[in-house]
Design an enzyme around this catalytic site. Structure first.
Site, short mmCIF file in Angstrom:
data_model
loop_
_atom_site.label_atom_id
_atom_site.label_comp_id
_atom_site.label_asym_id
_atom_site.label_seq_id
_atom_site.Cartn_x
_atom_site.Cartn_y
_atom_site.Cartn_z
N GLY A 215 -39.89 -7.64 9.68
CA GLY A 215 -38.89 -7.36 10.44
C GLY A 215 -36.74 -7.35 9.98
N GLY B 91 -33.17 -7.44 11.52
CA GLY B 91 -31.67 -6.76 13.02
C GLY B 91 -30.72 -6.98 12.68
N GLY B 92 -30.19 -7.43 13.93
CA GLY B 92 -28.79 -7.40 13.40
C GLY B 92 -28.68 -9.29 12.72
N PHE B 93 -29.42 -9.64 13.68
CA PHE B 93 -29.26 -11.18 13.41
C PHE B 93 -29.49 -11.67 11.79
CE2 PHE B 93 -30.84 -15.82 13.14
CZ PHE B 93 -29.80 -15.95 13.91
N MET C 289 -32.85 -11.21 8.70
CA MET C 289 -34.95 -10.99 8.59
C MET C 289 -35.15 -11.51 9.54
SD MET C 289 -34.57 -8.28 6.30
CE MET C 289 -32.97 -8.19 5.03
N VAL C 290 -36.60 -11.84 9.14
CA VAL C 290 -37.84 -11.87 10.10
C VAL C 290 -38.80 -12.23 8.50
CG1 VAL C 290 -39.14 -12.36 11.75
CG2 VAL C 290 -36.72 -11.14 12.17
N ASP D 296 -33.66 -9.86 29.74
CA ASP D 296 -34.21 -8.44 28.78
C ASP D 296 -35.87 -8.36 28.37
OD1 ASP D 296 -33.48 -6.48 27.40
OD2 ASP D 296 -33.37 -7.75 25.34
#
Length: 829
Positions: free
Chosen positions: A498, A500-502, A504-505, A615
């Site tokens: 995965g 995201g803006g943070f 990689m996963v 959230d």
């Protein structure tokens, strides 16, 4: 046949050479070649020598001399071969023919000459009495541009040497009218931690241009710009280059009334862009494109003008994306089709007013929104301008008003000092009165994490904790970077599950064989710092079977890495729709909802204040190998209200489609906001469709509203997931629907607690399995199995757990991979 890369290069080269628009004809257009006796031509413009004749119209007063560079560098501009040097406060005067916004540019290119070394000059510059430069000096060639409202009449530009320097200089000056509506008073969006407001009277602000960027395209020179500006490529400002892919249009943009004009930005800016790079193997799923631009490290306010032109869509209403600035959500669900009156490739710009922080950077991100079609997610940016807001001018900016600012500044300054003294005394009294007295062992500050900088609006307030980081605290959660490298095979791209803006996963395994999910922030980037701190703060203090566990974290070598238990089956959302996984049975869905409810109930009731997740959605409910549900993603979590309070006043954070409308209206957060979001999840589980789906008919777009209509008509079975046909007993469905309906009550006071919801969901499961009707408020074994006993609860954060007041950010949706909920952006939701 030419490759795609070759065609792209040729297109950019073509754009860099082609002049698309006729030059703008300003009513005021003064171009001075300072210190020169002859005129100079540059970019199809003529700069007049200010020494062309004695008693020049422009040189008004003061002592100055002309200076020429005896050994100018090769290929240097003709403007930089001479300079006007001032040994005392001296001025130029210009006749302003029409009041309005003007561009005032100063060219400085120091060189050495007999009796003068311009590199050691230090001086100030004022325009119409407003000081635009103070104690200025430079050793390199620079252009300083200011955007300022000037009134018809005489304009004085003064150069004043500073004490100790003895002189100042300038090589060239430009004063030209800007087009009408170049800076307008209405429509700018003031971005704060609490809310987005309209910023007014923008045209009276003095602005200094800091950055002017052609995103996705080549350098644009003054010759190719209608206002003779320079636009710099964005390559050096991209944080993670593989996330972006340039886009180039071959046809000129379609300008429309109400949108941008060629004077706002040239055609070449709107004909190039950066878009999400879905083709790169190192990124996948949902993510952001992020740029960081250096600005002053102190507090300050900036005008950020972003330029958009949809040159990537093949049809209208295909592009929905979010914009984040400095970690705050600046524009959600941006739909250029609507803003440009349903025309593709139509230029549009949006102004944002943003306060800087002490980090010394301005961060801009774009990423897909919740309205994005999963098959066509994208986000774009064509251009960006960052201008520092220096203060207000009066409507009378002529030379005869040059002393007004001194009087106003002295008056405002005196009043400001008095006001600060009064406020300081009041705050001191308040703190002395209300600050609780701590035991010595409790006053331990968070010092382990590097804080790269916070907003002036306190995006991060991790401060002190009532727990000492010892063997069972934060220090015990540290994982050496070398161990993380080993667990992920040095961050092998084949292990990426995965993004995201943070960042990689990765999936991985520790030395003892424990399967882990590794969320790695972009090395050296500040994005995600608030969530990084909050997740550690929350998850290091709580443990529950239905909450995702934090294995540890790493902050070595400018890294921000979070390590979680690996959730084999991924997110609940991925099993409901989108990825084509085998459908869940009704019993499985009920058990998953019950597990998530247990986790939330624990959060809400496990301490005096409790914790509000903020959230809750299907992507933040994860499943292990046995389909046991666990709540994840605590980046927006915060402490609940104190015992003598009913709510927490805070900025609105959450995800589109799940957000509590009462919280949105009143900005008053309670645990009932989580209850509302959970109600949306219940209908999402029942109907197997997104909370928001813009491709459906208008009345079906919002799941909560649509499902509630059917529930109130007593016809909920009409919208049940077709995979559940014939599976659900009517009594179970009725109880489930009633529970979801109560969660979605308009006012929080009318909604049930998570304990009540848990009781009802278990009742629905019993009705499904054996039809047994439970007595009212019969005790639930399931509750006891997952929750601690009443009274003291080990591991629950104390009342001042240090969770952020504003919640930080993170986007509304994520990459629904097989690991866990990964934030699209970790700096603004």
């Amino acid at each position: 046949m030419a490759s795609e890369a070759t065609l792209h290069f040729l297109a950019l080269a073509f754009l860099s050479l082609l002049r698309f628009s006729t030059p703008f004809a300003p009513s005021d257009n003064y171009l001075l070649n300072c210190g020169a006796s002859a005129n100079a031509s540059l970019d199809d413009r003529v700069f007049v020598g200010d020494s062309a004749r004695p008693g020049s119209l422009f040189l008004a007063r003061g002592e100055s001399v002309s200076l020429a560079d005896q050994n100018p560098p090769l290929n240097s501009s003709v403007l930089y071969r001479t300079a006007r040097v001032f040994s005392s406060a001296s001025s130029y005067e210009f006749k302003i023919n029409e009041s309005g916004i003007h561009l005032v540019r100063f060219h400085f290119s120091p060189f050495e000459a007999p009796n003068f070394d311009l590199k050691v000059a230090a001086f100030g510059v004022s325009v119409g009495g407003f000081p635009v430069l103070s104690n200025f000096s430079t050793r390199v060639t620079v252009l300083r541009e200011f955007i300022i409202y000037l009134k018809e009449g005489d304009l004085e530009i003064m150069v004043s040497p500073m004490r100790g320097s003895g002189f100042g200089f300038v090589n060239a000056i430009e004063v030209l009218s800007a087009p009408e509506n170049f800076i307008i008073d209405v429509g700018a969006r003031l971005i704060t931690a609490a809310e987005i407001q309209e910023y007014k009277n923008l045209s009276l602000q003095v602005l200094e241009t800091i950055h002017r960027i052609n995103v996705g395209g080549p350098k644009v020179t003054p010759f190719n710009d209608t206002l003779w500006r320079t636009w710099i490529p964005d390559d050096d400002y991209l944080i993670f280059k593989p996330a972006a892919k340039p886009a180039v249009a071959t046809d000129p943009p379609h300008y429309q009334k109400g949108g941008a004009t060629p004077e706002i930005a040239p055609d070449s800016v709107y004909m190039t862009a950066q878009q999400m790079n879905q083709d790169n193997s190192s990124v996948n799923g949902k993510f952001n494109i992020t740029w960081e631009f250096p600005v002053s490290s102190g507090d300050g306010r900036y005008l950020v003008r972003l330029h958009f032109c949809d040159i990537v869509s093949r049809a209208l209403n295909q592009l929905y994306f979010d914009v984040y600035i400095n970690g705050y959500s600046a524009y959600n669900n941006l739909d250029l089709s609507v803003l440009t009156y349903h025309m593709l490739a139509s230029p549009y710009y949006i102004d944002f007013v943003v306060d800087s922080d002490r980090s010394g950077v301005m961060q801009i991100s774009v990423g897909p929104s919740d309205l994005s079609n999963p098959m066509r997610i994208n986000a774009i940016l064509n251009g960006a301008e960052i201008m520092k807001m220096m203060g207000y001018v009066t409507a009378s900016s002529g030379a005869h008003k040059k002393n007004v600012w001194v009087i106003v500044g002295a008056t405002v300054g005196s009043f400001g000092v008095m006001l600060l003294l009064v406020v300081g005394i009041l705050l001191a009294m308040k703190c002395k009165k209300k600050k609780p007295k701590r035991r010595p062992s409790e006053s331990v500050a968070w010092t382990q994490l590097r804080v790269y900088g916070g907003s002036s609006q306190s995006k991060t307030s991790v401060g002190t904790l009532n727990t000492s980081p010892g063997t069972n605290g934060y220090l015990s959660l540290r994982i050496p970077f070398v161990d993380v490298q080993l667990a992920t095979n040095n961050f092998d791209k084949n292990l990426v599950v995965g993004s995201g803006g943070f960042g990689m996963v990765y999936r991985g395994a520790l030395k003892d064989g424990t399967k882990i999910a590794v969320k790695r922030g972009v090395p050296g980037s500040r994005q995600g710092l608030p969530e990084f701190q909050t997740e550690i703060t929350v998850l290091s203090k709580i443990r529950h079977r239905h909450l995702v566990s934090l294995v540890g974290f790493c902050e070595e070598q400018s890294e921000m890495i979070l390590v979680y238990e690996y959730m084999e089956k991924g997110s609940l959302k991925s099993h409901l729709y989108g990825l084509g996984l085998p459908p869940l049975s009704w019993k499985q869905r009920l058990e998953i909802c019950i597990g998530a409810a247990r986790g939330l109930h624990y959060l809400h009731t496990g301490s005096a204040q409790g914790i509000i997740h903020r959230d809750i959605k299907s992507t933040n409910i994860l499943l292990d190998e046995n389909y046991v549900a666990k709540v994840a993603d605590f980046g927006l979590s915060r402490s609940g209200p104190c015992l003598n309070e009913t709510h927490v006043s805070t900025g609105v954070k959450g995800s589109f489609g799940y957000l509590d409308p009462e919280y949105f209206r009143r900005q008053q957060l309670t645990d009932k906001s989580d209850v509302y979001s959970f109600g949306v999840v219940l209908f999402e589980v029942l109907c197997a469709r997104p909370a928001v789906d813009p491709l459906l008919a208008r009345e079906q777009v919002n799941l909560a509203e649509w499902a509630m209509q059917w529930q109130k008509k007593g016809m909920l079975e009409q919208i049940v997931d077709h995979h559940l046909a014939g599976q659900i007993k009517p009594s179970s469905l009725k109880k489930f629907g009633e529970t979801a309906e109560k969660c979605l009550a308009e006012y929080g006071i009318d909604r049930p607690t998570m304990g009540d919801i848990l009781w009802n969901l278990e009742y629905a499961l019993q009705l499904q399995e054996n039809g047994r009707i439970r007595e009212p408020h019969e005790a639930s074994d399931a509750i006891d199995s997952g929750l601690p006993s009443a009274g003291y609860v080990p591991g629950i954060p104390p009342s001042d757990v240090g969770i952020r007041e504003d919640g930080g950010d993170g986007s509304s949706d994520i990459s629904t991979t097989r690991v866990f909920s990964q934030l699209i952006t970790n700096e603004g939701r």
